[in-house]
Design an enzyme around this catalytic site. Structure first.
Site, PDB file in Angstrom:
ATOM      1  N   ASP A  58       0.849  -1.048   0.034  1.00 39.98           N
ATOM      2  CA  ASP A  58      -0.068   0.056   0.222  1.00 39.98           C
ATOM      3  C   ASP A  58       0.897   1.308   0.056  1.00 39.98           C
ATOM      4  O   ASP A  58       0.666   2.408  -0.724  1.00 39.98           O
ATOM      5  CB  ASP A  58      -0.938   0.021   1.266  1.00 39.98           C
ATOM      6  N   LYS A 136     -11.481 -28.009 -18.128  1.00 39.28           N
ATOM      7  CA  LYS A 136     -12.348 -27.188 -18.864  1.00 39.28           C
ATOM      8  C   LYS A 136     -12.876 -26.261 -18.048  1.00 39.28           C
ATOM      9  O   LYS A 136     -13.801 -26.772 -17.178  1.00 39.28           O
ATOM     10  CB  LYS A 136     -13.298 -27.934 -19.892  1.00 39.28           C
ATOM     11  N   LYS A 314      -5.530 -31.156 -26.027  1.00 39.26           N
ATOM     12  CA  LYS A 314      -4.721 -30.403 -26.967  1.00 39.26           C
ATOM     13  C   LYS A 314      -3.574 -31.027 -27.578  1.00 39.26           C
ATOM     14  O   LYS A 314      -2.797 -31.597 -26.819  1.00 39.26           O
ATOM     15  CB  LYS A 314      -4.607 -29.066 -26.704  1.00 39.26           C
ATOM     16  N   CYS A 455     -51.794  -6.510 -12.251  1.00 35.87           N
ATOM     17  CA  CYS A 455     -51.246  -7.383 -11.121  1.00 35.87           C
ATOM     18  C   CYS A 455     -49.900  -6.858 -11.088  1.00 35.87           C
ATOM     19  O   CYS A 455     -49.105  -6.714 -12.125  1.00 35.87           O
ATOM     20  CB  CYS A 455     -51.108  -8.906 -11.609  1.00 35.87           C
TER      21      CYS A 455
HETATM   22  S1  IVH Z   1      -8.276 -24.425 -25.439  1.00 32.48           S
HETATM   23  C1  IVH Z   1      -8.922 -23.533 -30.082  1.00 32.48           C
HETATM   24  N1  IVH Z   1      -8.619 -24.839 -22.901  1.00 32.48           N
HETATM   25  O1  IVH Z   1     -14.215 -23.658 -23.677  1.00 32.48           O
HETATM   26  C2  IVH Z   1      -9.618 -23.494 -29.043  1.00 32.48           C
HETATM   27  N2  IVH Z   1     -10.492 -23.876 -23.913  1.00 32.48           N
HETATM   28  O2  IVH Z   1     -16.352 -24.933 -25.483  1.00 32.48           O
HETATM   29  C3  IVH Z   1      -8.601 -23.818 -27.978  1.00 32.48           C
HETATM   30  N3  IVH Z   1     -12.269 -23.505 -22.567  1.00 32.48           N
HETATM   31  O3  IVH Z   1     -14.749 -21.110 -25.854  1.00 32.48           O
HETATM   32  C4  IVH Z   1      -9.217 -23.686 -26.492  1.00 32.48           C
HETATM   33  N4  IVH Z   1     -11.568 -24.194 -20.721  1.00 32.48           N
HETATM   34  O4  IVH Z   1     -12.644 -21.084 -24.716  1.00 32.48           O
HETATM   35  C5  IVH Z   1      -9.289 -24.649 -23.858  1.00 32.48           C
HETATM   36  N5  IVH Z   1      -8.641 -25.591 -20.576  1.00 32.48           N
HETATM   37  C6  IVH Z   1      -9.542 -24.886 -21.754  1.00 32.48           C
HETATM   38  C7  IVH Z   1     -10.393 -24.513 -21.587  1.00 32.48           C
HETATM   39  C8  IVH Z   1     -11.118 -23.990 -22.755  1.00 32.48           C
HETATM   40  C9  IVH Z   1     -12.552 -23.777 -21.268  1.00 32.48           C
HETATM   41  C10 IVH Z   1     -13.491 -22.653 -23.397  1.00 32.48           C
HETATM   42  C11 IVH Z   1     -12.896 -22.284 -24.598  1.00 32.48           C
HETATM   43  C12 IVH Z   1     -14.167 -22.260 -25.740  1.00 32.48           C
HETATM   44  C13 IVH Z   1     -15.068 -23.277 -24.849  1.00 32.48           C
HETATM   45  C14 IVH Z   1     -15.287 -24.422 -25.889  1.00 32.48           C
END
Ligand code: IVH
Length: 698
Positions: A58, A136, A314, A455
């Site tokens: 701060d 996710k 991925k 109402c």
């Molecule tokens: S990778 C090319 N990783 O879920 C797309 N997406 O249903 C690469 N999302 O809108 C995205 N968690 O933005 C990735 N761990 C994660 C994620 C994730 C949530 C989102 C994503 C997309 C949606 C798809």
């Protein structure tokens, strides 16, 4: 990083105009403070490992603020003091993404995963099946644009092609670096994509605060994150504890930085740049390891600090990602394992009856609050009387509740073995809980209805509907304000909103000058920009949703023509049945509604639909025809639908005998089978485009 020694000059800053060499010392000191504060911010918020006390932080912050006040010319546009934000923004602008933000393909079981993986293996047989896997996150996707290490834009995913610019709001999120950490060099351009989430614990706090302020509660952390990030009031956004977690990249121009070659490498780089990444992300070798990972996330789902709804895998190699590319909707190199809705058991304490905008009464179960996947649920819809009977739900019962994504929680079943002997069947009330008038249930219908047009509950709901995105979509007029205005008796119909003045608004509790001015401005803009279709759908006529409103607007062009239309004239339109026609005619015949419409007309809110040549052309092969789009097209489906609508088509969402054309793209699924079995004409994308062309030539 060490701060430069505090120059003596600084001790004398207030005394007199500093000499030029003092200027440079002050500037250095300010720069050093900016960087150091950023580092501590990161240590505290992202790494959870603070090195200094709050007081020391701060004090540094106060020093920078004081220097910035005195030397505004040296203030960095990336100073952390800017995180404190500055009042209301004029409105959210949209901006195109440099590269499209795709969604992910979902798989729900391991067979679907194997199919997905087989397609990848066929496409890039030489690439090892190594994946980066992470949970996710159930939040709001956001793209952060960094140029030479500085945050220059923040855009929500929007429709994937363009989103809303929320840079000021993003600056208030402390896990978003205003400039990338480290000494550089930085990429010339780096687009960091990730999710804005609200931690479950913060969600509970945020809702407690909203409750105390009499504001509507957020349904879940996802909505809370989206609501906070998109709100125009940056000060309010600042009070909301949001977190950004980076998980992928958009465009990048690496310049003199070494480009990243794998997803794991990219995640590591993000971390060194000062970002947090999804918890528990890791490399998995082969399909089996991915499966075990997904199962471990599933098993530990409750334990995550944020709401998650699956896991993502991925392909790790970025060159392979590029080689695999995208379908029209999603990448071929990444997939989401979606988890089913979460359930929990609790006790039903009471059944309340809520009144909707059309007077429909909905029974709502009041529950002993229970955490369903980290979200506290204290009520669930029971839909209607028949549903309560069918499920035999009684007060005192132990019930299983379920939440799926954004859906309002529902009761799945009663645990009969736990039913207390005293529980008696529930009886629907015969009077309206809001106005006390008698309610009725028509034969063959499931809903009980309150017919009293004055109402208060019906009034409130219909005004909220008018303002909502289903109506004129007036930004910044929250339902808590409408509630106050209706309660005070000042606003009885949506038309009354447009006669409000700033001066009288100031008489309401918690209304400030700026807010009142924005309020009136928002209404004025809505008045000027209202389209006939939105206006009609905002009126909330029974059975007239957004699609029907568009159809009516396209056909009749003016409010006067619609108001005067007879049932026969209305039912000529494909898509308008006798029930809807009757409801439209009776709405415009009602005395109170006529009065309200006169008011709208006198206020100049009486929209007309611009004549659309194509839509007008009744010879057009698309005019009035029902279209349904399914599968993947080479353009986004929404775009194809808009093109069809522009040419006069009506877009529907399910296959029935009334459907004229099914436009089927790649992987059309069950809709195609059903359409074929009903003998409906099926077009491929090319045939659809040819049809549009044909129309243009006419
Ligand atoms: S990778 C090319 N990783 O879920 C797309 N997406 O249903 C690469 N999302 O809108 C995205 N968690 O933005 C990735 N761990 C994660 C994620 C994730 C949530 C989102 C994503 C997309 C949606 C798809």
């Amino acid at each position: 990083m060490l701060l430069p020694p505090e120059p003596d000059a600084l001790l004398r800053v207030a005394a007199s105009e500093p000499a030029p060499e003092e200027d440079s010392a002050v500037h250095d000191r300010m720069d050093a403070l900016v960087r150091e504060l950023e580092r501590h911010n990161r240590l505290y918020h992202t790494l959870d490992a603070p090195e200094i006390s709050d007081e020391a932080y701060d004090a540094m912050f106060a020093e920078l603020t004081a220097l910035e006040r005195q030397y505004p010319q040296f203030r960095s546009p990336h100073s952390p003091t800017l995180r404190v934000g500055g009042g209301l923004l004029p409105g959210l602008k949209t901006q195109a993404h440099r590269t499209r933000m795709y969604g992910l393909e979902d798989v729900f079981n391991m067979d679907e995963w194997h199919d997905f993986a087989q397609r990848m293996i066929r496409a890039v047989p030489e690439t090892p099946m190594v994946f980066w896997c992470d949970p996710k996150l159930d939040g709001l996707a956001l793209e952060l644009v960094y140029e030479n290490g500085l945050l220059v834009s923040a855009i929500t995913r929007g429709n994937g092609e363009e989103g809303e610019v929320v840079l000021e709001q993003a600056r208030t999120i402390r896990t978003i670096p205003l400039h990338l950490a480290g000494e550089g060099p930085f990429p010339e351009l780096l687009e960091v994509r990730g999710e804005v989430v609200m931690y479950k614990e913060h969600f509970a706090e945020a809702n407690a605060m909203r409750e105390a302020l009499g504001q509507k509660l957020f349904a879940n952390p996802r909505n809370a994150a989206a609501g906070c990030l998109r709100q125009l009031d940056v000060q309010a956004a600042r009070r909301m504890p949001l977190t950004f977690l980076a998980y992928s990249m958009g465009a990048a121009v690496w310049g003199s930085c070494p480009p990243r070659t794998s997803h794991a490498d990219l995640m590591h780089y993000f971390e060194t740049c000062g970002f947090a990444t999804p918890p528990g992300g890791k490399i998995c070798h082969g399909l089996g390891e991915v499966e075990s990972y997904v199962e471990s996330v599933r098993a530990g789902r409750e334990g995550y600090a944020m709401q998650i709804d699956g896991a993502v895998a991925k392909v790790n190699d970025l060159a392979a990602q590029q080689a695999l590319g995208f379908t029209a909707r999603s990448p071929r190199f990444a997939v989401a394992f979606k988890f089913p809705a979460e359930q929990a058991m609790t006790i039903l304490q009471a059944i309340e009856v809520q009144v909707g905008r059309t007077g429909v009464l909905t029974p709502v179960a009041k529950l002993v609050p229970v955490s369903v996947g980290g979200v506290t649920v204290s009520s669930a819809t029971l839909h209607n009387e028949d549903e309560v009977r069918a499920k035999d739900v009684r007060i005192g019962d132990t019930v299983v509740v379920q939440r799926a994504g954004d859906v309002i929680p529902e009761i799945v079943r009663v645990c009969m073995e736990k039913r207390p002997p005293s529980a008696v069947p529930w009886v629907f009330p015969d009077t309206c809980p809001a106005c006390g008038e008698h309610v009725h249930r028509e034969q063959g219908q499931s809903a009980w209805i309150c017919d009293n047009i004055s109402c208060p509950a019906v009034r409130l709901r219909s005004i909220i509907h008018f303002v909502s995105s289903a109506g004129l979509d007036i930004q910044g007029i929250g339902s808590q304000w409408i509630e106050q205005l209706v309660q005070s008796g000042r606003v009885k119909t949506p038309a009354d909103l447009f006669t409000l003045t700033e001066k009288e608004l100031l008489g309401y509790e918690r209304m400030g000058k700026q807010l009142a001015s924005n309020f009136v401005q928002a209404l004025e803009t809505a008045r000027e920009e209202a389209t006939l279709a939105r206006f009609l759908s905002g009126l909330g006529i029974h059975h007239v949703g957004e699609q029907a409103a568009r159809l009516l607007a396209q056909h009749f062009h003016t409010m006067d023509a619609i108001v005067q239309a007879s049932c026969e004239e209305l039912t000529v339109l494909p898509g308008v049945g006798p029930k809807m026609a009757e409801s439209i005619v009776s709405f415009f015949a009602g005395h109170a509604n006529r009065e309200m419409l006169e008011k709208f007309r006198s206020l100049g809110l009486w929209p007309e639909e611009k004549e659309n040549d194509a839509a007008e052309d009744s010879n057009s092969p698309l005019q009035g025809r029902r279209f349904l789009f399914t599968g993947t097209l080479s353009i986004p489906r929404g775009e194809a639908q808009r093109m069809a609508e522009k040419a006069g088509a009506v877009i529907v969402s399910s296959v029935s005998k009334k459907l004229d054309y099914l436009v089927a793209g790649d992987k059309p699924g069950s809709k195609l089978d059903k359409a074929r079995s009903l003998g409906i004409e099926v077009l491929d994308e090319q045939a659809f485009m040819a049809m549009l062309e044909e129309q243009k030539e006419k």
